[in-house]
Every structure is written in structure tokens, then in C-alpha cells.
Design a protein around this motif. Structure first.
Motif, PDB file in Angstrom:
ATOM      1  N   GLN A 628     -59.458  46.980 -21.960  1.00 41.49           N
ATOM      2  CA  GLN A 628     -58.986  46.369 -23.207  1.00 41.49           C
ATOM      3  C   GLN A 628     -60.067  46.522 -24.276  1.00 41.49           C
ATOM      4  OE1 GLN A 628     -56.608  42.797 -23.080  1.00 41.49           O
ATOM      5  NE2 GLN A 628     -55.840  43.855 -24.875  1.00 41.49           N
ATOM      6  N   ARG A 630     -61.383  45.904 -28.309  1.00 40.37           N
ATOM      7  CA  ARG A 630     -61.201  45.132 -29.532  1.00 40.37           C
ATOM      8  C   ARG A 630     -62.293  45.537 -30.514  1.00 40.37           C
ATOM      9  NH1 ARG A 630     -61.754  38.920 -30.511  1.00 40.37           N
ATOM     10  NH2 ARG A 630     -60.126  38.523 -32.046  1.00 40.37           N
ATOM     11  N   HIS A 666     -53.878  51.869 -32.412  1.00 42.74           N
ATOM     12  CA  HIS A 666     -52.542  51.280 -32.289  1.00 42.74           C
ATOM     13  C   HIS A 666     -51.372  52.194 -32.624  1.00 42.74           C
ATOM     14  CE1 HIS A 666     -54.345  47.335 -31.725  1.00 42.74           C
ATOM     15  NE2 HIS A 666     -55.122  47.569 -32.758  1.00 42.74           N
ATOM     16  N   LEU A 670     -43.330  57.035 -31.163  1.00 47.19           N
ATOM     17  CA  LEU A 670     -43.089  57.608 -29.849  1.00 47.19           C
ATOM     18  C   LEU A 670     -41.766  58.357 -29.884  1.00 47.19           C
ATOM     19  CD1 LEU A 670     -44.165  54.506 -27.735  1.00 47.19           C
ATOM     20  CD2 LEU A 670     -45.542  56.494 -28.409  1.00 47.19           C
ATOM     21  N   LEU A 683     -41.128  46.975 -35.907  1.00 48.18           N
ATOM     22  CA  LEU A 683     -42.499  46.473 -36.007  1.00 48.18           C
ATOM     23  C   LEU A 683     -42.946  45.717 -34.765  1.00 48.18           C
ATOM     24  CD1 LEU A 683     -42.735  45.411 -39.742  1.00 48.18           C
ATOM     25  CD2 LEU A 683     -43.682  47.428 -38.629  1.00 48.18           C
ATOM     26  N   ALA A 684     -42.026  45.471 -33.828  1.00 49.13           N
ATOM     27  CA  ALA A 684     -42.458  44.878 -32.566  1.00 49.13           C
ATOM     28  C   ALA A 684     -43.148  45.935 -31.711  1.00 49.13           C
ATOM     29  CB  ALA A 684     -41.267  44.288 -31.816  1.00 49.13           C
ATOM     30  N   TYR A 686     -43.772  49.438 -32.815  1.00 46.58           N
ATOM     31  CA  TYR A 686     -44.671  50.329 -33.568  1.00 46.58           C
ATOM     32  C   TYR A 686     -45.827  49.438 -33.987  1.00 46.58           C
ATOM     33  CZ  TYR A 686     -46.322  53.687 -37.068  1.00 46.58           C
ATOM     34  OH  TYR A 686     -47.076  54.569 -37.798  1.00 46.58           O
ATOM     35  N   HIS A 687     -46.918  49.548 -33.255  1.00 39.27           N
ATOM     36  CA  HIS A 687     -47.991  48.572 -33.439  1.00 39.27           C
ATOM     37  C   HIS A 687     -48.874  48.888 -34.632  1.00 39.27           C
ATOM     38  CE1 HIS A 687     -48.243  46.697 -29.127  1.00 39.27           C
ATOM     39  NE2 HIS A 687     -47.049  46.606 -29.674  1.00 39.27           N
ATOM     40  N   VAL A 688     -49.083  47.900 -35.441  1.00 38.32           N
ATOM     41  CA  VAL A 688     -50.176  47.907 -36.415  1.00 38.32           C
ATOM     42  C   VAL A 688     -51.008  46.670 -36.092  1.00 38.32           C
ATOM     43  CG1 VAL A 688     -48.877  49.147 -38.168  1.00 38.32           C
ATOM     44  CG2 VAL A 688     -48.806  46.660 -38.139  1.00 38.32           C
ATOM     45  N   VAL A 690     -52.914  43.138 -35.857  1.00 36.66           N
ATOM     46  CA  VAL A 690     -52.749  41.770 -36.351  1.00 36.66           C
ATOM     47  C   VAL A 690     -54.140  41.279 -36.755  1.00 36.66           C
ATOM     48  CG1 VAL A 690     -50.738  41.311 -34.921  1.00 36.66           C
ATOM     49  CG2 VAL A 690     -53.013  40.831 -34.019  1.00 36.66           C
ATOM     50  N   ALA A 692     -56.000  39.146 -35.552  1.00 38.39           N
ATOM     51  CA  ALA A 692     -56.919  38.970 -34.423  1.00 38.39           C
ATOM     52  C   ALA A 692     -57.527  40.294 -33.958  1.00 38.39           C
ATOM     53  CB  ALA A 692     -56.191  38.289 -33.256  1.00 38.39           C
ATOM     54  N   ASP A 693     -56.957  41.395 -34.406  1.00 36.72           N
ATOM     55  CA  ASP A 693     -57.528  42.696 -34.055  1.00 36.72           C
ATOM     56  C   ASP A 693     -58.664  43.110 -34.983  1.00 36.72           C
ATOM     57  OD1 ASP A 693     -55.867  43.497 -31.817  1.00 36.72           O
ATOM     58  OD2 ASP A 693     -54.229  43.628 -33.256  1.00 36.72           O
ATOM     59  N   HIS A 747     -55.753  54.746 -25.799  1.00 34.19           N
ATOM     60  CA  HIS A 747     -55.065  53.792 -24.932  1.00 34.19           C
ATOM     61  C   HIS A 747     -55.975  53.315 -23.793  1.00 34.19           C
ATOM     62  CE1 HIS A 747     -51.125  54.010 -26.671  1.00 34.19           C
ATOM     63  NE2 HIS A 747     -51.029  55.309 -26.519  1.00 34.19           N
ATOM     64  N   ILE A 748     -55.546  52.214 -23.208  1.00 35.60           N
ATOM     65  CA  ILE A 748     -56.279  51.633 -22.077  1.00 35.60           C
ATOM     66  C   ILE A 748     -56.521  52.662 -20.977  1.00 35.60           C
ATOM     67  CG2 ILE A 748     -55.985  50.043 -20.136  1.00 35.60           C
ATOM     68  CD1 ILE A 748     -54.649  48.085 -22.122  1.00 35.60           C
ATOM     69  N   GLU A 749     -55.481  53.412 -20.622  1.00 37.65           N
ATOM     70  CA  GLU A 749     -55.632  54.336 -19.494  1.00 37.65           C
ATOM     71  C   GLU A 749     -56.597  55.480 -19.808  1.00 37.65           C
ATOM     72  OE1 GLU A 749     -52.850  53.641 -21.137  1.00 37.65           O
ATOM     73  OE2 GLU A 749     -51.386  55.272 -21.113  1.00 37.65           O
TER      74      GLU A 749
END
Lengths: 754, 352
Positions: A628, A630, A666, A670, A683-684, A686-688, A690, A692-693, A747-749
Motif C-alpha cells: 500500500q 501513500r 490512481h 480500463l 467516479l466510484a 475511475y479513481h482520482v 481523495v 486523505a491521499d 499498482h500494489i502488485e
């Protein structure tokens, strides 16, 4: 449209004549916006309004063979269903480009489908609900051809141009010689995804015809140019088109160029002889209104033993549609920044079954910078140098290739101040060596930001009235960046007034053409026109006063006069002067009108290379087991000429850096390559980022006094913040983890190597 | 949007009678259903609005110490109920890690259980989806499936259940109370959501016309309060569904684990609880090795359903992390980023 500034407490009167610029005024329209009183295009409801809903294709290539128009028409409330079988005719062939920037459009001219989301019908009804259901009932049937939406099955070609008319290939020096003389060669491939502007406000229009007169309420970044284009599509005189665009909920380039759905709604209004409203849904914004096209880039760098860049070869394959060209000029990002003996930037086009891409905030600069700044980090690593040290070693003192001097370039100071505030000196060179108290991997990375400073032709008008009031006008566009505030400050400064002492009108096409709000050039272009129009009005006042024996300014023509708090005063003795109002009253004139255009001095444009610069430093924390990421801290230092409003400028830099975060970690459309459809068109998914990011952002404004870029010394700040940032974050991720990820977003992976 | 009837129920019986009609759907918070209606995925002929049923908005503490959560209790109301958050901290943490503040203020407990998968093919009416349209096929199976199920999926459907809330509920043996025409009955949460098998359209154990009225957490679940944690790996820090998530809880006496609970989220069409993994920890001394061993057991039998093999290893690591965090002790206060593994290592170092 005009706004009352009296409630703006940040505009409180002082006696800093002519120093409106530099003041951190709050947005003049801020209170209207946060209290819901600002009327956006879709908030207009003229009498007899009908509602249009667009139907988008669900295949990427093929033909529509049938639609159940009968079922749709039978639905209660449906007024008309437009399909290719009863499509409105247009005076301009939609399969031809519309100069200067207009693309080929889909206006129901035939049954073919060239991309998913293409308009294939427009349903108009008495209510939005009825139109929506009518659209649903059409149930189109397709003859489907294979979708070509990937690098593997797209068709590559040699483009005529990249970006907005730029050359597809630019070369300086001898690349072969430079590589041959290189000690080390670093080469890697990078990719950037399709991204969509996703302005909060969707593309909307309320179109109303009155005979051959057309009034449009719509968000629009290029009022005059759009009026001319609509006039051609509908075969009416350009002066018959009025666009009102007082507020925009973001544009980012997607509202500068005409699109099919809005034109269809306008045509429907004409045919039905009643006003029509169309607002695209979020999902419908992933197709016919442009996007940032995908790129596949290769960077090859030749380095001397001591870490100097000998050669940069930057290639990009840039995606465009099957029927028109807009290619991310990504490779050009390598041209203006680092000193190298030889440079080659080359582009290939890739035809895909997608909507035509378009300019999206830093088109080419953002995607190209993402690859370049990671490559620079890799080169620094290969030379065993600190990334900042490496950049300073390869600092371009003049424009690479041309050798022209920069009109101004405070990049060195950006590096220094950014590094100091960030604490860059504490960075450990080797990757995966820094941890925080919680055991998280810490990475520090940096990138250089650069953006050109274009100017567009713009006009403005200043009216000084005998009652002492002043009106300044230009058809400017406030997409949320604060143009109305900054432009009013520039206008007031030219007149020696406070911003709240002038009436500022903007946002409608009947006003003087303020040019395009794009390319980070709006403040410079419209601002210079405003400044010049104010100076023109003052010159006319001075002409009257200095020739009037009854004026205290009589005979001061050679000495010159200055504006001071609503008065003209002698340059050599500010105690001698008189009020604008008194000059006009005695001359029995109700007003003087100053008019002006903006233009860069052609000599300067030729002689100097003009860019804004910056340095972005990013800290990321990464969970070593879970991957993860940040972005815990970012510091950007930017030099972009004179700062008109530091509050707004800082906000632009923050916005750019947040977009950079989005690009790095982000944002991606896709695409299911089997169908060519974007599968995360909301917008749920397709991440941009927030809030907190992006927990900690700092923007440092580095002063630059540039007498060459234009008379007001303004460069531009709208886009530069994205450049540099993407690379800074990716480089920080490498520094934290030791993993070099070259495909965005990360990405995480990728981090875990899973 | 299709034309539909709207009725507002003034009692549970009225709601049950109304929703028994074909095509009728219950409307509660509306945070999922209304979106699905707008994109044509849900096309109810009637909406039965239950939002005025005040009895379903209560949080009742039972005499034995258990809690009964009315199905209309809002996510945020529940998460911020002091006694609830203290008694079942990982449920509160899961709630606060979900969606956004605005959605949590509107979304209800019952609706959370009944929310639909966020599989993009389910949400795209132009795609084949056995869950949405039985027998039409599964376009996700060979499509964009990076975040899809790695456990319990079938060739007919590889969707996951997106809930955070349900994951600790499953770990704590919650019970779902439902009312239908034939009266009320109880369904253990673990049996509530169904694996897809060859009938993915059948998502849960509710019979036609049944209404979720409450969720009960048994009193003995409170014994995990001191050692429980919900962790959620996501690709942005808020307003994102889990890549994988884990609810872990245990009781520890004399340095040994007496009882343990472990449930994973976002890996299957239901919260994935593993009693084998739980059993493997009983009587053991808490250790990283033990937790990795237990986490491995949960993922036994996991198979990628597509481009998502990484989720298996990631889920294993997250499960182990959640167990470690739970053994270290529940944070004294809700972390500033609920559910975030970025702040787990020092426990409550960073609190809201």
C-alpha cells in the motif's frame, strides 16, 4: 455577467496604488459557488424547455442495423427521436475538421460506429425521465466488427502533426555521434493510460433559437472560437450566436473544442422550435468529449562517465481515433529541459477504435514528463549520482538545440528552495534504506516541472465614465481557477484602482474575445489585453487633460501622467492631478473607451525561449508486505513569471500536484479490449485522489521578473504542476521499494512483484 | 428510467405485503439501488419505501449484552454509537472504512447486507452477466477481473461481495432477522450470502417478499473487544472498495490464544470465514509464524479467477497482519484512517 466585489473582505481598500497584483484576494465568485447561487449551464430552465438524452453506442466498431424508434416514440412524453434516418442536416460536413482546432464529429451522419460511447441517437422529451426511458427503449442492434483498442491490434502510422499542429519529429545535433561518444546508455519503456477529464460539471447545453439567432448556456473554454464554429455548422452569421458561460465546473481542456452531443442538442432545438437541454451523464463523458490518449514511450539516454547527458532519444507511440488525429506530443517533453549534445523526439500515431483524444491538462507535457523524469532518475542511478545533483549537472543554461536564451528561468532557485524545505539533503542514496518509526518504507523522489508559456490573441475594453465608475470587459472564462479574480486584479492595476473599484464583466461571447482559456495562457493573454485597454483609456483621458488649459495636467504630455486612486497625476509631481470624472465632466464627455489586443512582442518571441519551471519533491510511504502506497508529503517550488494572485496560483499548483498524484497512483480508464468499452466509467471506479491521499502539500512561489514574456510579466500556472510530479512520485516509490515501475498508474502488485 | 410505482410503508407488515409483488423492491438508504436504477441495472416496477419505519431505526441492547441493530440504522450512526464502538470495535472500524462520509450518513445496515457486487460487468447492461441476467454468461470471467473473486467462484460468476460491515459480522456470528408473510425467521450471517454456483442470480437466502428487519450480534462476541481489528487494503485512502480485507479477533489468556476469529472480505461472493484457520490458533502462543500459518489455511483452495493471482498472496499477508494487529490489542481510539494497514504497526499511534 458581472459580480459585486463589495462583499469580498480580502479586497479591502488600501493605498497600494497599482499594486493589486500580488494580493491574495479570494475568488470573487467563491461565495456564489459555495452557497449554490452560481448558475451553471444546466441550471437554466427557459419556458417550454425540452430535455434531450444522448444514446451512446455500446460497440467500438461496426454499424447500427436497427433501433426500436417506434417503442421509444410511443413512450409518454417523447417529442422526437433523432437517428441517422432523420438526422438534422448541417452546413459544415461533420466528417471534415473545423479549423483551427475542431475535430471530425459524429452527428448521426450515418449508421457507422467508430467508438464505444459514440452518439447514435438523441431522444427529446417533455421530461428528463421520459427522455431517459425513451433512450433505453431504443435497444440498438449492431453489426459488430472487431474492436481495435490495444497496441497489438491498432494501426500504427506516421502522423502529420502532434498536439496542436506541432511537428511529429524534432531533432537537434547528431544523435549517432552522441551515443557513440557515450560511456553509459540507459534505455527503458514506459506507458501511460487513457485518462478522462472528469470535470465535476458534465458537458451540458441549454440551446434556444429565436429565428436565426442562437443563445447557448454552456460551459465553454473558448467562447469566440466556438461561436464561429457553431455559426458554420448552422449557417448563421457569427454575431447571431451568443454563448453564456459564467461558471464552469472544471474544463481541463475538454470544454474548449466542439463535441457531437452538444451540437445535436442545438440542432434538435432548432428543429423542434423550442429550447432543448442536454447534460451528459458521467458515463457518457467517456467517449465523445475527448480524453488523454494512451502512450507507449521509449527513452534512450547516452551519458558521459561524469554523468553528463550526451544524447536523449525519446519516442512515443500516441493513440488517436480511427478517423481523426490528436496525438499526445509526449516525446517533446524531452526537448526544453536538460542540456544534451543531441536530442531526438519522435512520434508514431496509433489508430484505435476510440473517441478522438484531445487536450487534457498538460497534453503531452504530463505523459511525456512522467516517462522523462523517471528516465532521468534511472540515469542518475546509473551514474551513481544524487537525482538533484544529476539534474543540476545537466542544467540547460540556454534552450537545448536552439541555444536561445530563456526569457527567464529560475529553475535553479526552485531546486534549491524546494530541496531545502523538503529536506532533500537527508536523503539516503540507496533505495529501500529509509524507514519510518512504524517500519514503513520511506521513499523520496523528485522531478523537474516545465511548461511553455503560450499567448493567444485576446481583446478587452475599458470604459471610464464621467461619474467616476469604471467598467472593464473581456469574454474570459473562469473554469474554477479564479480567472475572474486575477483578471480583475490586472485590469485594476493598469488603472491604478483597487479590484473592487472596477466593474468587471466576463463570461459571455458578446464581450471582446478573450481568447482560449487553455494552454496555461488565459491570464497572460486576456490579462495583457485588459491591461492594455486600461492604458488606452488612460491615454485618452491624458490626451484630453494635458491639452486642456483648465486642467492641472495641462502641458504634462511630455512628462507623462500616472493613475492614482481614480486620479491622473503628473509623473514628476503626484500632488498635481485631477479625478478621471472631472476630466470627462469638463470635457463634456460621458465616457472614454479604451480598447486593446494582446500580443507578444514578435521580436521577443523569436529571440527568447519562454517556459515556466519548477521542482517537485515527493515522499511516499509504502507498506513493505502489503504494497500500500501513500504520498505523505509533496513540496513543489515553481517559477512562472509574475504572480498576480498568490492564493489562486498556489491553488493551481496544488491542483496540478494532485493531478500528478492521480496520474502516478490512481487514474486509468480500463478498457475491455474485446468490446472496446471503458468499464470503469464512473467516479466510484475511475479513481482520482481523495483528500486523505494528499495529506501534505506545499507550493513555493519563486519570484521571476520577466520583461520579455509580455508587458505584464505573466507566464502561466494552470498545467505545470502535473509535470514533474508524476515522476517525483514514481521515483519516490522506487526509492522506497527498489522497484522501478514504468507503467502508470502504479499498482500494489507492481510494488510487491506479485 | 422505467416508470415505477412508489409506496411508502407505514408498518413492517405493509412493507412485506407490498414487496411480495413481482418487480417490487425495498427502498431504504437508496445509495446502491437508485444508482443501479439510473444505469438500467435495476428496473423495479414498484419501490416500497420503508424509511418511515421508526422501529427499524433503533439500536437495542439486549438484556444478555447482545445488540440488535435495526435494519434502517445508518452506517455512521452505528459506527459512532459509543457503547457499540467499544463493544464491537472491529465492526465500527469496518463501517468507518467503507464508502465516504456522505454515503455512510445515508446507507443503512440492512442495505449494506443487500448491496450488489461492484463487478463492472454486472453494472454494464451491455455485458453478459449471469448474476444480473441469468443464463446470459459471464463477461468478467475472461475480462477485466483484477479485483474479482479468488475463492468460492464458479465459471458462472466471479463477483465478490463488496461489503466491509459484513466481514466482522461474519466473524462474530451475527444473525440476520427477516420478516416475511409467514412471519419472522433468523438466518446466520454466514448462510445469508450465497456462493454463485450455477445460480449466481440467487445472491442471498432471503425468500421473495422477505424484509431484513434487524441484525443481531450475540453477547459473547463482546469478549473479543480487546483483541480485534478490521484491515482493508484499498487503492485510495477513502471511498474505495477493498482489494482485500480481513477481520481478525481473538481472546488471549495467560499468553495463549483461547479463541480466534478470522474472516476475509473482497475475496468471494460472501465474507469468507475459516474455522480451520481459527482452530489452528487455539491454545497457541501468538506469533507472526502462527498468524502466517493460519492465514495460509484461509487461502487454501484459493484459485485465481483471472488476472488476480496477486490477491491470494495479498489476502494471506493481510490476514496475517490483521491477526498480528488484533493480538497486539485493539487501538484505544479509532485510528484516523480506519482500517488502513498503513497505521497498524504502532497500533494507536495515529488516532482521529
Amino acid at each position: 455577467m458581472s459580480l459585486d466585489l463589495s462583499s469580498d473582505t480580502s479586497a479591502r481598500p488600501t493605498t497600494r496604488y497599482g499594486s493589486n497584483s500580488g494580493q491574495p484576494l479570494t475568488r470573487r465568485d467563491g461565495i456564489l459557488k459555495v452557497t449554490g447561487q452560481a448558475t451553471y449551464a444546466a441550471d437554466n430552465h427557459p419556458a417550454q424547455l425540452a430535455y434531450a438524452v444522448m444514446v451512446g453506442a455500446t460497440i467500438a466498431r461496426g454499424r447500427v442495423t436497427a433501433m426500436d424508434v417506434e417503442a421509444a416514440s410511443r413512450h409518454p412524453g417523447i417529442i422526437e427521436v433523432f437517428t441517422p434516418d432523420n438526422a438534422p442536416a448541417f452546413a459544415h460536413d461533420p466528417d471534415e475538421k473545423m479549423p483551427p482546432f475542431g475535430f471530425r464529429l459524429e452527428l448521426l451522419q450515418n449508421h457507422s460506429v467508430r467508438y464505444a460511447g459514440q452518439p447514435i441517437a438523441l431522444v427529446v422529451a417533455e421530461t428528463l425521465e421520459a427522455a431517459t426511458e425513451g433512450a433505453h427503449l431504443l435497444q440498438p442492434v449492431y453489426e459488430t466488427d472487431e474492436a481495435r483498442t490495444g497496441l497489438e491490434n491498432g494501426v500504427q502510422f506516421d502522423p502529420q502533426a502532434v498536439g496542436v499542429g506541432g511537428p511529429p519529429s524534432t531533432s537537434h545535433g547528431n544523435l549517432d555521434t552522441a551515443f557513440a561518444a557515450s560511456e553509459t546508455i540507459v534505455e527503458a519503456e514506459y506507458s501511460t493510460p487513457a485518462q478522462y477529464h472528469n470535470a465535476m460539471e458534465p458537458h451540458a447545453v441549454v440551446a434556444e433559437w429565436n429565428g436565426n439567432h442562437l443563445t447557448l448556456d454552456m460551459p465553454n473554454q473558448a467562447l469566440a472560437m466556438s461561436c464561429a464554429s457553431y455559426a458554420r455548422y448552422f449557417d448563421i452569421p457569427v454575431e447571431n450566436v451568443v454563448i453564456r458561460s459564467p461558471f464552469l465546473g472544471g474544463g481541463f481542456g475538454s470544454k474548449a473544442i466542439l463535441n457531437g452531443p452538444q451540437i445535436l442538442a442545438i440542432a434538435a432545438a432548432r428543429k423542434l422550435k423550442r429550447p432543448v437541454k442536454l447534460a451528459l451523464t458521467r458515463a457518457q463523458m467517456y467517449g465523445p468529449v475527448g480524453h488523454r490518449g494512451q502512450t507507449w514511450q521509449t527513452l534512450r539516454m547516452g551519458l558521459s562517465a561524469d554523468g553528463r547527458l550526451k544524447a536523449i532519444h525519446h519516442r512515443s507511440i500516441s493513440a488517436t481515433s480511427s478517423f481523426d488525429d490528436f496525438l499526445e506530443p509526449a516525446a517533446n517533453a524531452s526537448l526544453p529541459l536538460y542540456a544534451a549534445d543531441a536530442l531526438l523526439a519522435e512520434h508514431k500515431g496509433l489508430r484505435l477504435d476510440i473517441g478522438t483524444p484531445g487536450p487534457m491538462r498538460a497534453p503531452g507535457e504530463a505523459s511525456g514528463s512522467a516517462a522523462l523524469e523517471v528516465a532521468i532518475d534511472e540515469a542518475a542511478e546509473a551514474c551513481g549520482l544524487d537525482p538533484l545533483e544529476f539534474r543540476l549537472l545537466n542544467y540547460a543554461e540556454s534552450e537545448p538545440g536552439s541555444g536561445r536564451p530563456f526569457s527567464s528561468k529560475a529553475l535553479r532557485e526552485c531546486y534549491e528552495r524546494g530541496a531545502e524545505v523538503f529536506g532533500w539533503q537527508q536523503r539516503l542514496r540507496a533505495p529501500r534504506t529509509m524507514r519510518d518509526d512504524n517500519g514503513l518504507l520511506v521513499g523520496w523522489g523528485m522531478g523537474t516541472a516545465v511548461f511553455p508559456c503560450p499567448m493567444f490573441p485576446a481583446q478587452a475594453r475599458t470604459t471610464v465614465r464621467a461619474d467616476g465608475s469604471v467598467l472593464v470587459e473581456t469574454g474570459g472564462v473562469d473554469m474554477g481557477q479564479g480567472a475572474w479574480t486575477a483578471l480583475a486584479q490586472i485590469a485594476a492595476e493598469a488603472l491604478g484602482l483597487e479590484a473592487h473599484e472596477i466593474e468587471f464583466r466576463s463570461g459571455v461571447s458578446t464581450l471582446p474575445d478573450a481568447g482560449v482559456a487553455g494552454g496555461s495562457g488565459h491570464t497572460a493573454s486576456a490579462g495583457l489585453a485588459l491591461s492594455n485597454s486600461g492604458l488606452d483609456a488612460l491615454a485618452k483621458l491624458a490626451e484630453i487633460a494635458t491639452n486642456d488649459p483648465d486642467s492641472p495636467l495641462f502641458g504634462a504630455g511630455n512628462i507623462g501622467v500616472l493613475p492614482r486612486g481614480g486620479r491622473l497625476v503628473r509623473r514628476d509631481d503626484e500632488s498635481r492631478g485631477e479625478r478621471f470624472a472631472d476630466i470627462l465632466t469638463r470635457a463634456k464627455q460621458s465616457e472614454v473607451i479604451g480598447e486593446a489586443k494582446s500580443m507578444r512582442e514578435p521580436g521577443n518571441a523569436e529571440k527568447f525561449a519562454m517556459y515556466s519551471h519548477g521542482a517537485v519533491f515527493a515522499e511516499v510511504k509504502v507498506d513493505p508486505d502489503l504494497g500500500q502506497i501513500r504520498t505523505t508529503r509533496m513540496v513543489g517550488a515553481f517559477a512562472a513569471g509574475r504572480v498576480i494572485n498568490p492564493r489562486l496560483v498556489r491553488s493551481q499548483y496544488y491542483g496540478g500536484m494532485i493531478w500528478g498524484t492521480s496520474f502516478a497512483l490512481h487514474e486509468a480508464a480500463l478498457i475491455d479490449h474485446r468490446t472496446g468499452r471503458v468499464m470503469n466509467a464512473d467516479l466510484a471506479e475511475y479513481h482520482v485522489p481523495v483528500n486523505a491521499d494528499v495529506p501534505s502539500l506545499e507550493a513555493i512561489l519563486v519570484a521571476e521578473d520577466d520583461p520579455y514574456v509580455n508587458a505584464i510579466g505573466v507566464k502561466g500556472v494552470g498545467e505545470i504542476g502535473i509535470t514533474g510530479t508524476v515522476g517525483a512520485i514514481a521515483n519516490a516509490v522506487w526509492h522506497a521499494t527498489g522497484r522501478r515501475v514504468r507503467n502508470f498508474p502504479i499498482h500494489i502488485e507492481d510494488i510487491l512483484g506479485l | 428510467m422505467n416508470l415505477f410505482d412508489y409506496v411508502r410503508a407505514s408498518s413492517v407488515d405493509e412493507a412485506v405485503a407490498a414487496v411480495a409483488k413481482p418487480g417490487a423492491r425495498i427502498l431504504a438508504g437508496g445509495t446502491n439501488l437508485l444508482d443501479l436504477m439510473k444505469i438500467g441495472v435495476a428496473e423495479p416496477t414498484m419501490l416500497v419505501d420503508i424509511t418511515r419505519l421508526e422501529d427499524l431505526k433503533r439500536i437495542d441492547w439486549l438484556s444478555d449484552g447482545g445488540v440488535r441493530i435495526g435494519s434502517l440504522v445508518r452506517n455512521s450512526d452505528l459506527a459512532y454509537e459509543t457503547r457499540f464502538a467499544r463493544t464491537f470495535p472491529m465492526v465500527a472500524e469496518a463501517l468507518l472504512s467503507g464508502a465516504s462520509a456522505q454515503l455512510r450518513n445515508a446507507a443503512t445496515a440492512g442495505g449494506n447486507l443487500l448491496q450488489k457486487t461492484r463487478c463492472s460487468y454486472y453494472q454494464d447492461v451491455a455485458s453478459a452477466c449471469n448474476r444480473r441476467n441469468a443464463g446470459s454468461g459471464c463477461d468478467a470471467r475472461h475480462g477485466l477481473n483484477r479485483l474479482h473473486a479468488v475463492i468460492g467462484w464458479s465459471d458462472h460468476c466471479i463477483a465478490t461481495h463488496p461489503s466491509d460491515f459484513c466481514v466482522p459480522l461474519a466473524a462474530l456470528d451475527a444473525v440476520v432477522e427477516v420478516t416475511g408473510k409467514g412471519g419472522t425467521r433468523e438466518i446466520p450471517i454466514e448462510s445469508f450470502h450465497l456462493l454463485p454456483g450455477d445460480q449466481p442470480a440467487k445472491e442471498n437466502a432471503l425468500a421473495v417478499g422477505e424484509l431484513v428487519t434487524a441484525i443481531r450480534i450475540p453477547a459473547d462476541a463482546s469478549r473479543f473487544a480487546a483483541h480485534s481489528r478490521y484491515l482493508k487494503l484499498r487503492e485510495r485512502t477513502s471511498y474505495a472498495f477493498a482489494v482485500v480485507s480481513a477481520a481478525a479477533a481473538m481472546t488471549i489468556e495467560d499468553g495463549r490464544i483461547v479463541e480466534a476469529r478470522l474472516t476475509l472480505g473482497a475475496v468471494a461472493a460472501k465474507p469468507w470465514r475459516s474455522r480451520e484457520a481459527e482452530a489452528a490458533m487455539i491454545g497457541q502462543i501468538p506469533s507472526k509464524d502462527l498468524f502466517h500459518h493460519a492465514a495460509g489455511i484461509v487461502l487454501q483452495g484459493a484459485i485465481p479467477s483471472g488476472d488476480n493471482a496477486f490477491k491470494i498472496e495479498l489476502a494471506r499477508r493481510l490476514a496475517a497482519r490483521a491477526l498480528s494487529a488484533a493480538s497486539a490489542g485493539t487501538p484505544a481510539a479509532m485510528p484516523a484512517l480506519p482500517g488502513s494497514p498503513l497505521l497498524t504497526i504502532s497500533g494507536d499511534a495515529n488516532v482521529a
